[in-house]
Design an enzyme around this catalytic site. Structure first.
Site, mmCIF file in Angstrom:
data_model
loop_
_atom_site.group_PDB
_atom_site.id
_atom_site.type_symbol
_atom_site.label_atom_id
_atom_site.label_comp_id
_atom_site.label_asym_id
_atom_site.label_seq_id
_atom_site.Cartn_x
_atom_site.Cartn_y
_atom_site.Cartn_z
ATOM 1 N N GLN A 237 29.641 83.263 -18.477
ATOM 2 C CA GLN A 237 29.175 84.656 -18.468
ATOM 3 C C GLN A 237 30.282 85.604 -18.928
ATOM 4 O O GLN A 237 30.013 86.727 -19.308
ATOM 5 C CB GLN A 237 28.702 85.052 -17.064
ATOM 6 C CG GLN A 237 27.428 84.341 -16.634
ATOM 7 C CD GLN A 237 26.948 84.755 -15.259
ATOM 8 O OE1 GLN A 237 26.712 83.903 -14.427
ATOM 9 N NE2 GLN A 237 26.779 86.044 -14.997
ATOM 10 N N ARG A 384 22.525 87.672 -8.988
ATOM 11 C CA ARG A 384 21.722 88.793 -9.479
ATOM 12 C C ARG A 384 21.996 90.031 -8.625
ATOM 13 O O ARG A 384 21.097 90.617 -8.015
ATOM 14 C CB ARG A 384 20.244 88.449 -9.453
ATOM 15 C CG ARG A 384 19.506 89.235 -10.526
ATOM 16 C CD ARG A 384 18.118 88.753 -10.748
ATOM 17 N NE ARG A 384 17.558 89.473 -11.871
ATOM 18 C CZ ARG A 384 16.741 88.950 -12.748
ATOM 19 N NH1 ARG A 384 16.373 87.712 -12.660
ATOM 20 N NH2 ARG A 384 16.251 89.685 -13.734
ATOM 21 N N CYS A 385 23.249 90.383 -8.594
ATOM 22 C CA CYS A 385 23.706 91.406 -7.674
ATOM 23 C C CYS A 385 25.026 91.924 -8.186
ATOM 24 O O CYS A 385 25.691 91.277 -8.972
ATOM 25 C CB CYS A 385 23.871 90.745 -6.301
ATOM 26 S SG CYS A 385 25.090 91.457 -5.220
ATOM 27 N N GLU A 760 19.540 93.706 -11.963
ATOM 28 C CA GLU A 760 19.650 93.209 -10.605
ATOM 29 C C GLU A 760 18.827 93.980 -9.590
ATOM 30 O O GLU A 760 18.584 93.493 -8.489
ATOM 31 C CB GLU A 760 21.116 93.215 -10.198
ATOM 32 C CG GLU A 760 21.793 92.078 -10.868
ATOM 33 C CD GLU A 760 23.219 92.371 -11.196
ATOM 34 O OE1 GLU A 760 23.823 91.566 -11.889
ATOM 35 O OE2 GLU A 760 23.709 93.399 -10.763
#
Ligand code: CDP
Length: 806
Positions: A237, A384-385, A760
């Site tokens: 990522q 996802r935060c 997110e």
């Protein structure tokens, strides 16, 4: 203007710029199975690596015998910690300032920990031989309960730091203590509690979960001994960070490391950090002189790489009796597993957890977080935060419901009373965050109106009466959540990774024919960046989005960037893209002025061209100007039309949303049906409404998974009991509810195009909304806090505990 000449609006529509539901360009290859993922990479002479892993959660490693494994035909080498010590790589630094074993060195500290790495001609041989590595263990007492980690007799997990009084984030108070981190004003918060009419105190637990991307973590390392160059393909990522950290660890000069992240099948935070598999593949390639591929399987992914959450949050709210919140306190124990490998901005050991005051105007607040070591896998990533925002949102949104219940107030009314008001923005929270913009009441009102909230409450009341009369065994729950995110890490004054300031970048080159390429330091894992960055450029430069190619994931070609996680791509690289466009546009304006023989101040921008003010018939289109940039620039001007921008955002962006969920719970089976889920999101200026909707559907589905079933669970002996998809709940289309989506638009005042992140938000707001709905179903029976995940068993147990099965 003649009638056939397209209007500005028609020209704008053709560009497929911001606001357009442009179809995803990457889907052309994805739906045809033509994506190029790491496992698609096949190099001549490539070898495969696989791990021998520990069956124990805590054990001393007395002896490792690799003879049998090494003798298997096709096995090229077996690496252990002893091999790695010869190149000083038996341990590696983590992003959080700790160190982590690459391969077991003297002991193992969590189940499935990497013990030996077998390199063979094919994957099957590597896997078979890994089983033949003989390891003699002496089992040790283990602890997987963070609340017992700092007990006087707790097992020592990390002998290497046992006597260290100082950690990376200050003093340590126990041999299993990682750090204590505090924010807010303790004295002010304590004073608010001393004066409060009503208080609540509840242990709110966010269990350990895992991002579980479809594609597991993997890499191919290829070391060229002649050139001294390493090429590393991987599911990264943040490719540039991997290059820099890789250089620091391996001592290979950074310019001789090429990191390439090809297509990625989901990341969700799982692919931010560095794993032993990467180090072992690199060392194996150096040792064997051949490329080496390492690919995790599902069990390895779920049980060893990057967990998320595992926060035990004792949360307190103080309020007046008419429902005005006056104070907030939260004491959290954070389970970091055996190594502190959290992927946070370096200065923030508990991430952005101090967004815990949420969407509410709370005058006094304080948080304190103790990180502890346990015999669990390391990680602590933002699934996802944005760096622990999800944990914070869960704590405050559950606590607000618990307080509303105590005050006997409707949860919507209670929230309305405490939401930050529109005129208070920019709003400084009790923790010092400056919320850029918001219009919370409008959003919550719209949500309440759209779902017919009042009617739902009337229906619920009737059903509760019928339940009490024994006419139904179903309970209806209505969940409300109002969340505020903090995304776009980050302003460099707040955020860095190992000292590298968290900015991001975009480099745009416009070719003579008016097409171009944009290269970025972010990396899409399914978010559709190739589609949306081109839309920003289309609007900013007046060139069709189809004429712009977007390239990410190659550290040789992209400007330095910090990668994609924490919904930072739009707030940071989206801004860099717009700013690079503006540099290009400024140059194009000078060229247009020269060509039209006017002063550049006499020109104005109109969709795709500069035209003479007061005489729109005289203009130069951007396509014409691109050609001119390589052909007739003003004297003294450099030819070409390209720009690069490194964007250090002045602040985070603060997206928000109002979610409402209706569930029907069968008290005899615990089964919970989601009848409705309405999600209103505000992410400022919307670049691609279709992609936003897709992001929200995906995030809500993950939120549904987390709230209703996901947990990385350990038994008392430290065995991971949920390490496969037989036991770890990954919702499919069959279980996934229907989503109703909606929006308001409150642009960010400091972002060049007013956009905030969105990827997110649905996970942040969705989890407390589901949890509040299940809790709401039982609330009228006196239940206050049923813990997640709300699977059938736990919900049935909650009903049992309330005596509903008698
Ligand atoms: O960093 P990440 O890409 O995961 O998250 P993001 O910045 O929230 O963007 C996710 C996707 O939604 C990207 O394709 C964005 O371009 C798109 N998006 C949008 O269309 N409008 C916004 N205001 C925010 C994001």
């Amino acid at each position: 203007m003649n009638e056939m000449t397209p209007t500005s609006a028609e020209r704008a529509e053709k560009l497929q710029g911001m606001g357009c539901k442009r179809k995803r360009v990457e889907d052309i290859r994805f739906v045809q199975g033509k994506g190029n993922y790491v496992d698609d990479i096949k190099l001549p002479g490539m070898l495969y690596g696989d791990f021998t892993r520990s069956p124990h959660a805590h054990a001393r490693v007395k002896k490792i015998d690799t003879t049998k494994a090494a003798a298997v035909p096709g096995v090229v080498a077996v690496i252990t910690a002893e091999t790695l010590k010869t190149v000083n790589l038996a341990w590696m630094p983590t992003l959080a300032g700790d160190v982590q074993m690459v391969l077991a060195d003297g002991k193992v500290v969590f189940q499935n920990q990497e013990v030996a790495f077998v390199i063979a001609e094919d994957r099957y041989t590597a896997a078979d031989a890994a089983e033949l590595v003989e390891v003699e263990y002496e089992a040790l007492q283990c602890n997987v309960d963070p609340l017992k980690a700092m007990a006087a007799n707790a097992p020592v997990i990390r002998e290497d730091v046992k006597d260290k009084k100082e950690g990376a984030h200050g003093p340590r108070k126990h041999y299993n203590h990682v750090f204590n981190w505090q924010a807010g004003d303790k004295a002010a918060a304590d004073a608010a509690f001393a004066k409060a009419d009503v208080t609540i105190k509840e242990m709110i637990v966010y269990p350990r979960v895992h991002p579980c991307p479809l594609e597991t973590c993997q890499c191919v390392a290829s070391f060229d001994k002649i050139k001294g160059e390493l090429t590393l393909w991987g599911t990264f990522q943040a490719p540039h960070v991997i290059r820099t950290v890789g250089s620091l660890i391996s001592k290979i000069p950074e310019h001789k490391i090429h990191v390439i992240a090809p297509d990625i099948g989901g990341g969700f935070g799982n692919k931010v950090g560095a794993y032993p598999g990467y180090i072992c593949a690199i060392v194996a390639s150096i040792v064997t002189g051949r490329p080496v591929k390492w690919v995790e399987d599902r069990i390895e992914n779920l049980s060893t790489t990057a967990f998320a959450r595992d926060f035990y949050m004792e949360t307190e709210i103080a309020a007046t009796k008419d429902g005005k919140v006056t104070g907030l306190r939260c004491y959290t124990v954070a389970d970091h597993g055996a190594f502190d490998a959290c992927a946070n901005a370096t200065k923030w050991p508990a991430g952005l957890f101090s967004i815990i005051s949420g969407s509410y105007d709370i005058p006094a607040a304080h948080v304190s977080v103790d990180g502890v070591y346990t015999n669990k896998a390391p990680g602590g990533v933002a699934y996802r935060c944005s760096f622990r925002v999800t944990e914070a949102a869960y704590a405050i949104e559950r606590a607000m419901d618990i307080m509303a219940q105590k005050l006997r107030m409707d949860p919507v009314e209670f929230r309305m009373k405490n939401l930050i008001r529109r005129e208070q923005f920019p709003y400084t929270s009790a923790f010092g965050w400056v919320y850029d913009s918001g219009d919370y009441q409008t959003a919550l009102n719209k949500a309440v109106e759209t779902v017919g909230y009042k009617k739902l409450r009337v229906e619920q009341k009737k059903q509760q009466e019928a339940f009490k009369r024994g006419e139904t065994r179903e309970l209806m729950g209505i969940g409300v959540a109002f969340f505020t995110e903090i995304v776009g890490a980050g302003p460099s004054r707040n955020c860095d990774i190992l000292g590298i300031a968290m900015f991001d970048s975009a480099e745009i080159r416009i070719h003579p024919t008016g097409t171009g390429i944009c290269r970025l330091g972010t990396k899409s894992q399914g978010q559709g960046h190739e589609t949306t960055y081109a839309q920003i450029i289309a609007t900013e430069l007046g060139l069709p989005a189809d004429n712009i190619m977007v390239e990410e994931g190659n550290t040789d070609t992209a400007p330095y960037g910090l990668g994609t996680y924490g919904s930072r791509s739009t707030p940071v690289s989206g801004a860099a893209t717009a700013m690079a466009c503006r540099k290009i546009k400024a140059k194009a304006q000078m060229i247009a002025a020269y060509m039209l023989e006017v002063h550049d101040d006499d020109l104005e921008w109109d969709v795709d061209r500069f035209r003479l003010k007061g005489n729109p018939e005289r203009f130069k289109t951007m396509t014409e100007l691109a050609w001119a940039a390589y052909h007739e620039v003003p004297p003294g001007m450099e030819p070409g039309l390209e720009a690069i921008n490194y964007y250090d955002p002045p602040n985070f962006t603060f997206p928000f949303g109002a979610y409402i969920c209706v569930v029907d719970v069968d008290v005899d089976t615990g089964s919970t049906k989601v009848r409705r889920f309405y999600a209103l999101d505000d992410c400022g200026t919307r670049i691609n409404p279709m992609i936003i909707e897709g992001q929200i559907h995906g995030g809500l589905t993950e939120a549904f998974g987390i709230a209703m079933g996901q947990e990385i669970h350990y038994d008392e002996d430290g065995n991971v009991t949920t390490a496969s998809l037989m036991d770890y709940f990954l919702p499919t289309a069959v279980e996934t509810p229907k989503w109703e989506t909606d929006w308001t638009t409150t642009p960010s005042p400091h972002h060049p195009i007013g956009a905030k992140g969105v990827g997110e938000s649905p996970n942040v707001g969705g989890v407390p909304c589901f949890s509040n709905a299940v809790n709401d179903a039982f609330g009228f029976l006196g239940s206050t806090n049923i813990p997640m995940p709300h699977d059938n068993w736990r919900t049935w147990t909650a009903a049992e505990n309330l005596g509903l099965h008698k």
